[in-house]
Design an enzyme around this catalytic site. Structure first.
Site, PDB file in Angstrom:
ATOM      1  N   CYS A   1       4.763  16.515 -23.054  1.00 51.63           N
ATOM      2  CA  CYS A   1       6.061  16.939 -22.526  1.00 51.63           C
ATOM      3  C   CYS A   1       6.103  16.439 -21.092  1.00 51.63           C
ATOM      4  CB  CYS A   1       6.211  18.458 -22.568  1.00 51.63           C
ATOM      5  SG  CYS A   1       7.692  19.081 -21.726  1.00 51.63           S
TER       6      CYS A   1
ATOM      7  N   CYS B   1      11.811  12.519 -22.769  1.00 52.03           N
ATOM      8  CA  CYS B   1      11.636  13.851 -23.339  1.00 52.03           C
ATOM      9  C   CYS B   1      11.043  13.691 -24.725  1.00 52.03           C
ATOM     10  CB  CYS B   1      12.976  14.572 -23.400  1.00 52.03           C
ATOM     11  SG  CYS B   1      12.951  16.132 -24.307  1.00 52.03           S
TER      12      CYS B   1
END
Length: 274
Positions: free
Chosen positions: A192, A77
């Site tokens: 992302c 992440c």
């Protein structure tokens, strides 16, 4: 740290984004056991205050590391990595963390037009960490930072339901496309891990073709490269697990996890598989 750890790697993300990284890691590290943790109770991370999110991640990892005892943890992440990975390394000095950062260096090396966009969450865009990567590796490029408010959620919905509003995807990626002095953006960094699930829709709705850089393979390679630094590890026991911090994942997400070979763990007893 006296005990011999097993070949268990913990993957962490706010939702399903890290599954792409896990898939690549399994190719390079086939004899490892995988525990995938989706912090869906806190999704999305982008709207959190930085101090609150850092404190939340610290408390959560204290529990996760104690329960699962991984030899390595991959924070799949960008938001969590750019905000908290250095802090986590300080708080848990005996642990090995692999982070996820925007692939700005390879983008700067590959661009021909010199126009690169970084498509990320608002949290990743505003981090000084991201701007330092640009200063260090892309000083000769024009880099546009695009903070998407909704794309991670759209990716989650697409994976769960098999449908996404293409007009919404088009609106989210539109700021990535820049024309300047006869040149045009030729690379978009997907900063992302959720975004690669939508890359086909992005290609379809983009105003012109670009290269989309998916960080999954590079993250997996980094994790695999650290295997020799971890000392003697015993063979891992048990099945590969999926842990959801909410304790109540949707049935479509459970099916997805099973498709990745992950068994849903009980949130109150994460090592027990219902």
């Amino acid at each position: 740290m006296g005990e011999t750890r097993s070949r268990t790697v913990l993957f962490f993300d706010s939702g399903i984004g890290g599954l792409g990284v896990l898939r690549e890691a399994r190719v390079l590290m086939p004899d490892w056991r995988y525990v995938y943790v989706a912090d869906d109770a806190a999704f999305p991370f982008g709207g959190w205050d930085e101090d609150r999110l850092r404190a939340h991640l610290t408390g959560l990892f204290r529990d996760l590391l104690e329960v699962h005892r991984p030899a390595m943890t991959v924070i799949a992440c960008n938001t969590a990595s750019t905000l908290a990975i250095n802090h986590l390394r300080e708080v848990f000095p005996g642990e090995t963390f692999v982070g996820t950062v925007p692939a700005i260096k390879p983008a700067a090396e590959r661009t021909r037009s010199g126009l690169v966009s970084v498509l990320a969450t608002p949290g990743t865009v505003k981090r000084q960490y991201t701007r330092e990567l640009i200063r260090q590796y892309a000083g000769k490029c024009h880099v546009r930072l695009v903070g998407s408010e909704h794309l991670a959620r759209l990716a989650e919905e697409y994976v769960r339901e098999g449908y996404v509003d293409e007009a919404a995807v088009r609106r989210e990626i539109a700021p990535c496309f820049v024309k300047m002095d006869g040149r045009a953006t030729d690379i978009v960094v997907l900063a992302c891990t959720h975004y690669p699930f939508l890359v086909n829709r992005m290609r379809k709705t983009a105003p012109w073709p670009v290269d989309w850089i998916d960080p999954a393979e590079a993250i997996a390679r980094r994790a695999a490269s650290l295997q020799g630094t971890l000392g003697v590890l015993r063979a891992a026991d048990g099945v590969d697990l999926a842990v959801f911090t909410s304790g109540h994942p949707q049935s479509s997400v459970v099916r997805l996890m099973r498709g990745f070979g992950l068994h849903l763990a009980d949130i109150d007893n994460p090592e027990r598989v219902p």
